[in-house]
Structures are given as C-alpha cells and as structure tokens.
Write an enzyme that holds these catalytic residues in place. Sequence first.
Site, PDB file in Angstrom:
ATOM      1  N   LYS A  13       0.822  -1.203   0.000  1.00  0.00           N
ATOM      2  CA  LYS A  13       0.000   0.000   0.000  1.00  0.00           C
ATOM      3  C   LYS A  13       0.862   1.261   0.000  1.00  0.00           C
ATOM      4  CE  LYS A  13      -4.135  -2.323   1.230  1.00  0.00           C
ATOM      5  NZ  LYS A  13      -4.750  -3.211   2.165  1.00  0.00           N
TER       6      LYS A  13
HETATM    7  N1  GLU Z   1      -7.605  -9.181   3.556  1.00  0.00           N
HETATM    8  C1  GLU Z   1      -6.398  -9.849   3.159  1.00  0.00           C
HETATM    9  C2  GLU Z   1      -5.470  -8.866   2.525  1.00  0.00           C
HETATM   10  O1  GLU Z   1      -5.898  -7.828   2.052  1.00  0.00           O
HETATM   11  C3  GLU Z   1      -6.646 -10.948   2.155  1.00  0.00           C
HETATM   12  C4  GLU Z   1      -6.889 -12.218   2.800  1.00  0.00           C
HETATM   13  C5  GLU Z   1      -7.209 -13.382   1.900  1.00  0.00           C
HETATM   14  O2  GLU Z   1      -7.443 -13.206   0.690  1.00  0.00           O
HETATM   15  O3  GLU Z   1      -7.270 -14.455   2.443  1.00  0.00           O
HETATM   16  O4  GLU Z   1      -4.297  -9.136   2.485  1.00  0.00           O
END
Ligand code: GLU
Length: 285
Positions: free
Chosen positions: A260
């Site tokens: 990010k």
């Molecule tokens: N929310 C997680 C992330 O943005 C992704 C988790 C997943 O796809 O299992 O890294």
Amino acid sequence: MAETASDLGGARPYRGRLAPSPNGLLHLGHARTFWKAQRRAEEQGGILILRSEDLDRSRVRPEFVSAMVEDLLWFGFRWQEGPDVGGPVGPYTQSERMPLYCEAFERLRRSGWVYACRCTRRDIHHAISAPHPSDEEPPYPGTCRDLALQPGPSQGMTWRFRVPQGEVVSFTDQGFGPQRFTSGVDFGDFVVWRQDGSPAYQLAVVVDDAAMRVTEVVRGADLLVSTARQLLLYRALGLEAPAFLHCPLILDESGKRLAKRHDALSLRALRGEGRLPLSIRVGWG
Ligand code: GLU
C-alpha cells in the site's frame, strides 16, 4: 509423520471472493489478483462476493472503505454479494461478524486447540536465534504452550493455535501445484485471537470463507504458508475447506512486492492520471 492432505473444492456451485482490507488504497497488485478471481467466477458461471476485511482497527479508515468500493467499480469489478448490495450470508463486513468469530474461538478453546500467551513481540524475538524469511513471522518458540495460563475475564491476552508438531500439511494449489508445509517448522503456533479482543486474520478468514460457502479462494502467493495454517483450522473446527489458487505477486523495480506504500500504483492514482482500466489490463488474459 502425520499428513493432512487437502485437494478440496469439488462439486459445490462456484463461489469466489474478493477480500480487501480497507487500510490503504488498493493498488495494481490487488487488481491483478482480483481480476483473476473475477475471471474464475465468470468462467464457472459462479458468484463473486466482496468482503471488507476491516478488523485491524488501528489502520482501517472510513475513507479507505469508500475508496475501496469506488476503485473496484471503476476498474470493472462486479460482485453479486457484498457490503453494498447485501446477500444471503451477510453481513459482508468483518467488524459486523463478531458473534461468528467468538463462537468459533470458544469451540477451539473448549477442545483445547488454543492457549493463552503473554509473550510480547520482543520476547519472541529474543527467544529465537535462527534467522527467518522476512515475509513470514518466525515460528513461535512455544514459551507459553504448556503454562495453561488462565486470563481473567477482563484481562486481554493473545491466544495461539497449538499446531501439531511435525505434521506435513499438503494441498494442491490451482496455480502453483502441489504444496507441502511442515507445521512446527515452516510455521509455529499462530495467533487466532488478539490481545485487543479481536479475532486474528487466520481465524476470521476461515470462519468467513466457510460461512460464505466459498468454494475457491484466489489470493496472492504471499499467503501460501497461511493456507497451511488455515487448513489446520478448518480441520479443528470441522469445516469443509475450499480449493486454493494463489497468484504470483507483482514486484516493483527493486524486486519488492507492491504494497500500500506504492501510492503511485494505486488504482486511484492511475485513474487520476487518466489511465483506462482496459489499457491497464492489456495482457492479463
Ligand atoms: N484481507 C487480506 C489482505 O488484504 C486478504 C486475505 C485473503 O485473501 O485471504 O491481504
């Protein structure tokens, strides 16, 4: 040596998901992986779910939540179930799903799969001498494993999943092929409940993917080892595991994966420069 093999997925109607965390702007790396997820769902005539993984209270911001939905729509993503459109297995925002996580955690606790841990990050660092790949947390040295600590009701403590020592967890990834990880070696007792009273990623994602009847998880290759952790959780909770397809990560010029912090490659910035999603997707198949 015990083995857990998982090549599941099977004959259930296809349900895939996009599971972004609104703690920053989505970038090209997310879009690339999500595009694959969307294509898989389309190819199978299935459903695509959007789930907002907003459990990290210290980093999630409301403006990232709205940017997430806007940027995904701009790029050409369409989902059939999600926080904005609802659906049969909602809510689709993790912070609204606490009762499900609490119930799963209680089940793990009652069956002895988890234990309370009072180690700080620093304690763990000190207890470990061997270096470890920087992408993965070092295996927990087991300091609190056999202490049977009993935190009081108002006392926040971390809870860890007791991984079977030396078990080979194997699965066939739909992208990377056969995978094998040894629990206790490639990863150690991992956190399922955080000191601040919220579920950790590993637990929340397993509970949600199962409850949302996801049949295939498409996500970045940085989570391959986590899939092994999660397969142990599926088994401990008696839940059916989905199939997994991990996608290669996009790297920057210095070989580091996009994060990010690469704001110049956020979908928002690309859009601001007048780039069109169609031109960005050239070569994505
Ligand atoms: N929310 C997680 C992330 O943005 C992704 C988790 C997943 O796809 O299992 O890294």
